[in-house]
Design an enzyme around this catalytic site. Structure first.
Site, PDB file in Angstrom:
ATOM      1  CB  THR A   1      -6.166   5.254   8.136  1.00  0.00           C
ATOM      2  OG1 THR A   1      -4.992   6.036   8.300  1.00  0.00           O
ATOM      3  CG2 THR A   1      -5.926   3.856   8.687  1.00  0.00           C
TER       4      THR A   1
ATOM      5  CE  LYS B   1       0.647  -3.447   3.313  1.00  0.00           C
ATOM      6  NZ  LYS B   1       0.049  -2.463   4.320  1.00  0.00           N
TER       7      LYS B   1
ATOM      8  CD  GLU C   1       2.979   5.269   6.474  1.00  0.00           C
ATOM      9  OE1 GLU C   1       2.155   4.698   5.744  1.00  0.00           O
ATOM     10  OE2 GLU C   1       2.663   5.889   7.496  1.00  0.00           O
TER      11      GLU C   1
ATOM     12  CB  THR D   1      -0.969  -0.009   1.197  1.00  0.00           C
ATOM     13  OG1 THR D   1      -0.236  -0.249   2.398  1.00  0.00           O
ATOM     14  CG2 THR D   1      -2.022  -1.080   1.028  1.00  0.00           C
TER      15      THR D   1
ATOM     16  CG  ASN E   1       0.509   8.369   8.420  1.00  0.00           C
ATOM     17  OD1 ASN E   1      -0.204   7.411   8.178  1.00  0.00           O
ATOM     18  ND2 ASN E   1       1.826   8.269   8.521  1.00  0.00           N
TER      19      ASN E   1
ATOM     20  CB  THR F   1      -0.611  -1.797   9.072  1.00  0.00           C
ATOM     21  OG1 THR F   1      -1.644  -1.214   9.788  1.00  0.00           O
ATOM     22  CG2 THR F   1      -1.245  -2.077   7.752  1.00  0.00           C
TER      23      THR F   1
END
Length: 469
Positions: A469, A239, A337, A213, A464, A250
């Site tokens: 999300t 991932k 991230e 993602t 973010n 996640t």
């Protein structure tokens, strides 16, 4: 020590043969080093490069193939029209030619996604599995009974195509919470997906790309080792980039092996490996609704059956599982991230591995430690504080902290150290997207534990703030 073993997957940019700064469309700036590129693999994997996989040294060799390296497995990833924009592959399938011993580990989030609930039920009623279907784009979490019915329909359709039982088809989803899967698009794509299955390296690579993602790199690895004198293989893909916090992150993962192992033993081994890897990584302190690791063992290597968790063959297979999952877990933290470096925390001197791991996880999870690393500030006080609030008793006069090979604190006392050298160590790790190693000792016990995280940058907030999300 660790070896950096790049997995070669093409990317769709001309004349890239050195370290570059890549900025996917619509994303805020994230810089990282591309360690290995190839130029002519199948089109499905021509979108993002592969992560460097930092596997522990041991009696194994890295080999190509990812989830298809082990005997009996096929995989593929295609674009099925599930993503909100772009045409990056978004649908993956991993299959086994035989009934594979099946294990799973899942999120602890009480708002568990529909595919998580389904997989738990399927593994309760079946010892084996034949396929894992993964979609990116919609998490199918907090979608009620309608979302669960979508999962059942997808599983039924795959089972019919593969001529297997519904409960032998497991499903993972990632994407936006609150959105049901685009079922019509997914079902329409399934014939192409099934007909494209392959045991090739390219199949594994395309599948690893399809499950991503916000990841900037795909994560895929395989190793070959010996158990009882017989060659066995363990491979995997994962991932994850954000919402990474124990338990798991996640993150989605699929692990495959051709070792022969009884299901009850396999499930214990997989959970142990998850506890030592995916449950020891953190990026941002958020626990996802969809965390899932599925592990399949085909038994086609010709090795003797493993029927006891304590036998020599089980110990050897456990080490291989740990290596693959830790390599994938660290690549997830490396790809955090907005991150500029990986942080590895090693804690020693506790009574047990579990206690050491808890302290390590506390330090790796500390936002203040992460921010200090990003600011190239060798702030040992933040490290000491995070170790101290982990909930594991120790005598502070036993506390010893090193940053790389620079001793910052010993016997609970701060030391005069070369601050410019320590800052340079942090700076170099950030500039090369390398690894910052923090060593902590809290006593004389034999327990050793590790955890992994990444620094916390301004870009994490920007990414973010701009992503639903």
């Amino acid at each position: 020590m660790y070896t950096c073993a790049p997995h070669f997957v093409s990317i769709k940019f001309p004349d890239l043969h050195s370290s570059k700064t890549l900025r996917p469309f619509g994303m805020s700036k994230r810089e990282f080093k591309v360690f290995a590129l190839a130029s002519s693999v199948n089109e499905a994997s021509n979108y993002i490069p592969a992560a460097p996989i930092l596997i522990p040294e041991g009696p194994w060799n890295q080999i190509p193939g990812g989830v298809t390296a082990a005997k009996g497995f096929k995989a593929v990833g295609i674009y099925g029209g599930l993503r909100a924009k772009g045409e990056k592959p978004d649908l993956a399938l991993v299959t086994c030619d035989v009934d594979a011993a099946a294990a799973g580990s899942f999120t602890t989030n009480m708002v568990a996604a529909a595919p998580v609930l389904y997989c738990k039920h399927a593994l309760d009623i079946s010892q084996t599995a034949r396929a894992v279907l993964i979609n990116a784009g919609q998490a199918n979490a907090a979608t009620g009974d309608a979302g669960y019915q979508d999962v059942l329909e997808c599983a039924d359709t795959v089972a019919m195509m593969l001529k297997v039982k519904r409960e032998e088809v497991l499903i993972e989803s990632t994407g936006v919470i609150g959105q049901r899967i685009k079922k019509d698009a997914l079902l329409n794509a399934l014939p192409t997906l099934v007909n494209s299955l392959t045991s090739s390296v390219e199949g594994a690579g395309s599948a690893a790309v399809a499950i991503t993602t916000t990841d900037l790199v795909s994560k895929s690895v395989a190793i070959e080792s010996q158990i009882g004198g017989i060659n066995i293989r363990v491979g995997g893909m994962a991932k994850g980039s954000g919402m990474i916090h124990p338990n798991m992150a996640t993150m989605l993962g699929v692990i495959t092996t051709d070792a022969l192992v009884q299901t009850d033993v396999w499930r214990k081994m997989v959970q142990t490996a998850v506890n030592r890897s995916f449950n020891q990584i953190t990026v941002d302190g958020d626990t996802s609704t969809n965390d899932t690791v599925i592990a399949l063992a085909s038994g086609l290597s010709g090795s003797m059956s493993i029927s006891s968790i304590d036998c020599t063959r089980a110990i050897q297979l456990q080490a291989c599982l740990d290596a693959v999952m830790q390599g994938l877990a660290k690549s997830i933290a490396w790809d955090g991230e907005g991150a500029t470096c990986l942080i590895e925390v090693t804690v020693a001197g506790t009574e047990s591995e579990v206690k050491a791991a808890k302290i390590a996880r506390s330090v790796a999870s500390s936002s203040l430690v992460k921010a200090a690393v990003y600011g190239r500030d060798p702030n040992w006080g933040r490290i000491a504080a995070a170790a101290g609030y982990a909930g594991i008793p120790f005598h502070q006069n036993k506390l010893r902290i090193l940053l790389g090979d620079i001793l910052l604190m010993d016997n609970g006392q701060p030391l005069a150290f070369d601050r410019p050298a320590a800052s340079k160590y942090l700076k170099m790790a950030g500039e090369t997207h390398g690894t910052v190693k923090i060593y902590i000792s809290v006593g004389d016990g034999s327990g050793i534990g590790k955890a992994w995280g990444c620094d916390l940058s301004y870009d994490y907030v920007k990414i973010n703030a701009e992503y639903t999300t």
